[in-house]
Design a protein around this motif. Sequence first.
Motif, PDB file in Angstrom:
ATOM      1  N   ALA A 139       0.819  -1.217   0.000  1.00  0.00           N
ATOM      2  CA  ALA A 139       0.000   0.000   0.000  1.00  0.00           C
ATOM      3  C   ALA A 139       0.849   1.262   0.000  1.00  0.00           C
ATOM      4  O   ALA A 139       0.486   2.254  -0.628  1.00  0.00           O
ATOM      5  CB  ALA A 139      -0.933  -0.002   1.203  1.00  0.00           C
ATOM      6  N   LEU A 140       1.985   1.235   0.679  1.00  0.00           N
ATOM      7  CA  LEU A 140       2.756   2.463   0.868  1.00  0.00           C
ATOM      8  C   LEU A 140       3.944   2.616  -0.077  1.00  0.00           C
ATOM      9  O   LEU A 140       4.348   3.738  -0.367  1.00  0.00           O
ATOM     10  CB  LEU A 140       3.250   2.525   2.316  1.00  0.00           C
ATOM     11  N   LYS A 141       4.515   1.525  -0.532  1.00  0.00           N
ATOM     12  CA  LYS A 141       5.779   1.613  -1.251  1.00  0.00           C
ATOM     13  C   LYS A 141       5.717   1.219  -2.720  1.00  0.00           C
ATOM     14  O   LYS A 141       6.730   1.248  -3.391  1.00  0.00           O
ATOM     15  CB  LYS A 141       6.842   0.738  -0.563  1.00  0.00           C
ATOM     16  N   THR A 142       4.567   0.812  -3.229  1.00  0.00           N
ATOM     17  CA  THR A 142       4.487   0.437  -4.640  1.00  0.00           C
ATOM     18  C   THR A 142       3.737   1.505  -5.414  1.00  0.00           C
ATOM     19  O   THR A 142       2.994   2.304  -4.850  1.00  0.00           O
ATOM     20  CB  THR A 142       3.789  -0.914  -4.835  1.00  0.00           C
ATOM     21  N   SER A 143       3.938   1.498  -6.705  1.00  0.00           N
ATOM     22  CA  SER A 143       3.245   2.465  -7.562  1.00  0.00           C
ATOM     23  C   SER A 143       2.160   1.780  -8.388  1.00  0.00           C
ATOM     24  O   SER A 143       1.863   2.205  -9.504  1.00  0.00           O
ATOM     25  CB  SER A 143       4.262   3.159  -8.474  1.00  0.00           C
ATOM     26  N   LEU A 144       1.569   0.744  -7.840  1.00  0.00           N
ATOM     27  CA  LEU A 144       0.480   0.050  -8.511  1.00  0.00           C
ATOM     28  C   LEU A 144      -0.781   0.915  -8.457  1.00  0.00           C
ATOM     29  O   LEU A 144      -0.888   1.837  -7.644  1.00  0.00           O
ATOM     30  CB  LEU A 144       0.217  -1.294  -7.839  1.00  0.00           C
ATOM     31  N   SER A 145      -1.728   0.592  -9.306  1.00  0.00           N
ATOM     32  CA  SER A 145      -2.983   1.352  -9.290  1.00  0.00           C
ATOM     33  C   SER A 145      -3.760   1.044  -8.017  1.00  0.00           C
ATOM     34  O   SER A 145      -3.558   0.008  -7.368  1.00  0.00           O
ATOM     35  CB  SER A 145      -3.826   1.005 -10.511  1.00  0.00           C
ATOM     36  N   PHE A 146      -4.668   1.942  -7.672  1.00  0.00           N
ATOM     37  CA  PHE A 146      -5.463   1.797  -6.455  1.00  0.00           C
ATOM     38  C   PHE A 146      -6.251   0.487  -6.472  1.00  0.00           C
ATOM     39  O   PHE A 146      -6.325  -0.222  -5.464  1.00  0.00           O
ATOM     40  CB  PHE A 146      -6.414   2.991  -6.323  1.00  0.00           C
ATOM     41  N   THR A 147      -6.816   0.157  -7.614  1.00  0.00           N
ATOM     42  CA  THR A 147      -7.629  -1.062  -7.721  1.00  0.00           C
ATOM     43  C   THR A 147      -6.787  -2.312  -7.471  1.00  0.00           C
ATOM     44  O   THR A 147      -7.206  -3.213  -6.743  1.00  0.00           O
ATOM     45  CB  THR A 147      -8.274  -1.136  -9.116  1.00  0.00           C
ATOM     46  N   VAL A 148      -5.600  -2.365  -8.057  1.00  0.00           N
ATOM     47  CA  VAL A 148      -4.724  -3.523  -7.870  1.00  0.00           C
ATOM     48  C   VAL A 148      -4.299  -3.636  -6.406  1.00  0.00           C
ATOM     49  O   VAL A 148      -4.297  -4.727  -5.827  1.00  0.00           O
ATOM     50  CB  VAL A 148      -3.498  -3.430  -8.805  1.00  0.00           C
TER      51      VAL A 148
END
Length: 97
Positions: free
Chosen positions: A27-36
């Motif tokens: 949740a804090l350290k990745t740049s994935l999309s909100f949905t993923v």
Amino acid sequence: MEKRFPISHVFGFITSMVLTLVAAWIALKTSLSFTVIMWIIGSLAVIQAGLQLFMFMHVNEGEDKKTQIINIGYGVFCAVVIVVGSVWVLNSGHAGH
């Protein structure tokens, strides 16, 4: 009755902590999309709930498996009704009095 070290409880606790830390890191350290991110966190939460049922609630112990399945099903039903009902009420404007 023989007292022994509760290794399954320790394993369950450490695994639950690892799953929680993985979810926080995603949740804090990745740049994935909100949905993923939400799907990953939700999946980890379901895994952790199952782990806790077996490690701490001793679902696999006892003689009457049918009653345990019914109780788990009822708990899941109650949780779904509470979550879906809350989302429905909050999204449909009923909370804006």
